[in-house]
Design an enzyme around this catalytic site. Sequence first.
Site, PDB file in Angstrom:
ATOM      1  N   GLU A 164     -98.000 -17.992   9.436  1.00 28.21           N
ATOM      2  CA  GLU A 164     -97.881 -19.351   8.901  1.00 28.21           C
ATOM      3  C   GLU A 164     -97.927 -20.399  10.006  1.00 28.21           C
ATOM      4  O   GLU A 164     -97.757 -21.588   9.747  1.00 28.21           O
ATOM      5  CB  GLU A 164     -96.557 -19.502   8.129  1.00 28.21           C
ATOM      6  CG  GLU A 164     -96.630 -18.960   6.697  1.00 28.21           C
ATOM      7  CD  GLU A 164     -97.090 -17.521   6.632  1.00 28.21           C
ATOM      8  OE1 GLU A 164     -96.397 -16.638   7.175  1.00 28.21           O
ATOM      9  OE2 GLU A 164     -98.154 -17.280   6.047  1.00 28.21           O
ATOM     10  N   ASP A 213    -102.770 -16.266  -0.068  1.00 24.50           N
ATOM     11  CA  ASP A 213    -101.771 -15.667   0.826  1.00 24.50           C
ATOM     12  C   ASP A 213    -101.433 -14.233   0.457  1.00 24.50           C
ATOM     13  O   ASP A 213    -100.279 -13.816   0.498  1.00 24.50           O
ATOM     14  CB  ASP A 213    -100.480 -16.518   0.877  1.00 24.50           C
ATOM     15  CG  ASP A 213     -99.530 -16.054   1.976  1.00 24.50           C
ATOM     16  OD1 ASP A 213     -98.345 -15.791   1.667  1.00 24.50           O
ATOM     17  OD2 ASP A 213     -99.983 -15.885   3.117  1.00 24.50           O
ATOM     18  N   ASN A 228    -102.420 -12.773   6.348  1.00 23.66           N
ATOM     19  CA  ASN A 228    -103.261 -13.870   5.869  1.00 23.66           C
ATOM     20  C   ASN A 228    -103.950 -14.640   6.995  1.00 23.66           C
ATOM     21  O   ASN A 228    -103.430 -14.739   8.094  1.00 23.66           O
ATOM     22  CB  ASN A 228    -102.418 -14.845   5.043  1.00 23.66           C
ATOM     23  CG  ASN A 228    -101.286 -15.459   5.858  1.00 23.66           C
ATOM     24  OD1 ASN A 228    -100.382 -14.754   6.319  1.00 23.66           O
ATOM     25  ND2 ASN A 228    -101.344 -16.762   6.061  1.00 23.66           N
TER      26      ASN A 228
END
Lengths: 143, 595
Positions: free
Chosen positions: B193, B319, B277
């Site tokens: 992230e 995701d 991801n």
Amino acid sequence: MRVVSIAVRLGTLFFCIFNAYAIADNQNSFEEDKKYYVVDEQGRVGKKTYNGWRRYGTCAPCHGPDATGGIGGGASLLSAIKDKKIDFRTFKQIVSEGRLDKGMPAWKKDANVNKYYDDIYGYLRARSDGMIKKGGRPEKIPK
Amino acid sequence: MKKVNMVSGFALLLLFLSSFAVANDDAARKANDLNNWAIPTGDFFNQRYSRLSQVNSGNVGQLKPAWTFSTGVLRGHEGSPLVIDGIMYIHTPFPNEVYALSLDSGKIIWAYKPKQDPKVIGVMCCDTVNRGLSYAEGKIFLYQADTTLVALNSTNGKVVWKVTNGNPAIAETGTAAPMVFEDKVVVGISGGEYGIQGRITAYDIDTGKRVWIGYSQGPDNLTLIDPNKTTHLGKKVGKNSSVSTWKGDQWKTGGGSVWGWFSYDKDTRLMYYGSGNPGTWNPVQRPGDNKWSMTIFARNIDTGKVKWLYQMTPHDEWDYDGINEMILADITVKGKKRKALVHFDRNGFGYTLDRVTGELLVAEKFDPVVNWATSINLSTGLPNRVKKYSTEAGGEDVITKNICPAALGTKDQQPAAFSPKTELFYVPTNHTCMNYEPFKVSYTPGQPFIGANLDMFPPKGEDNLGNFIAWDADKGEIVWSNPERFSVWSGALATAGNVVFYGTLEGYFKAVDAVTGAELYRFKTPSGIIGNVMTYLHKGKQYVAVFSGIGGWAGYGIAGGIEDADGQAALGAIGGYRSLSQYSRGGGSLTVFSL
């Protein structure tokens, strides 16, 4: 003696007048800065105010998801804006330069913040003014 | 004649012995010993299966807590302890303390308390979890949140060596368990992230010297892909298979983090794991297939070179990290005995592959509500995507609605188990859907690089957020399914006693019949369970144990102290799991059960 005391009195007068304008100017701009948000009677927001909510996410870890203060140590922004009448110019200055002594970084180099000072201020101001009642995703004004 | 026979016989013996002179023979032997739980995943194949049957479906109803231990730490307790030769090794969430407990006296023999900068907490996306320790040759390995990999003397807890694997200043952190395969200890890296460069790294277990790094993305010399040898569903991948699927330099902030579980087959000498991801969560900003995010990797343990790989979700829009465990099992698939690899992906499909060749054999939904794709084409490996649920098609600044599963997937890192007795897989699942709004973001080192906000909720008309299922990896079918109020976020354990164990987010430790799924036992532990159930023998008695301590992504509200925040906080988990606050508070303890 008399000349000096006249000069002092005049100086004080100018000082007071200048400050009166400055205070009035500040109060004026705080009033004016309502322009940074768009919220209708139903609490629905314009595009930029919605974006302000999204970009506020960067601030949430410290200032809390609802901008009422967070475990990251950040102050309640809603109270600060309301009580200290923080206008857009002051807000932008604080966010871009940070408050390094208090542990708040300078955001002027982060493009997720520095492009959207106006939107973020608008969102927080709208919350602080009670125009948007709570945190979370605001509803958008339909096109 | 006799002399020649003796010489050749001796040579053969040497050859035979040398094939066992692999450094982790020690770990393998310890793992085979039923007194132990020496490997965090139970065995190298990640089956989480125990041959113990003292506790069985007939008597498990009489189970009761035998003893408990409070870790002294709060927040999400993932992973499980190890037990080796009468000593239990316990790890904690940040600050990642390690305790060695004597199973005889209950005393803490030694403790290791690392000093870490607490700033790292702020860049751990999904709670301050740690998925466990590994052991080999008298050393306990810990991978800290600040990416320090440390080898501790298992007898006295003293540091043998330590090495820094990543850089927390750019939000690289450590959450996954290190794994020991052959003479190497392998670690991943977290931070998908935050636009990090995902990779897996192997260190020498004796010296801590770095041996190889395999990146998830980048030119072939970084990914350790051979254009003429590495295959994807049987086809050679060709030159720069990764960078050619990214726009410009975007692969450098491309994520593909490695934070799940790793398995190993000593016959193929391949280790198996998945990548996470691609950075950002806004698919519109990163055109291309974004290889090799969301990919199953098979890497040679000696060199790190990729033998085969398979990308499950090209150009991710939701995701759906590919990091879940790769369970190795020798099972019959479509009438043929196969050395299989079975993987329950975040994207809602249960995959069965041949682990030697990387051939795709089965890919079916393990939750019927999955809707972003209708099916997977077995020859191309591509999902048949549904435009209505494409966040890319919906566009930036538009909320695409009712996509199933939610970003945390039909299963997240919580690992499944396999029973060779039933030939079934026991899978802890999530039953959730989401609204997802992508928006433009810029990369700033150390800052989130996400660009999406989410709402999470159960599928329409349903109120359960999870199911515990039994899965047939040959037919690609759910055999039985037990609904649970919340997502089942704990790791399962299957045993030869025909019992399967797991824990719930309310804190229930449960035992079910491996054949029918009927609930046979439950006990309410002090806090929500996100740990993995394990078992061992001590003085001839079988014990089953699990951590309690709510947290992780689903439990972030309670663990992170933001349970009253708005629904989109914690990437949508606050709204989705708000009712958890009525069932559990934070905690940190181990409960050990026996008959």
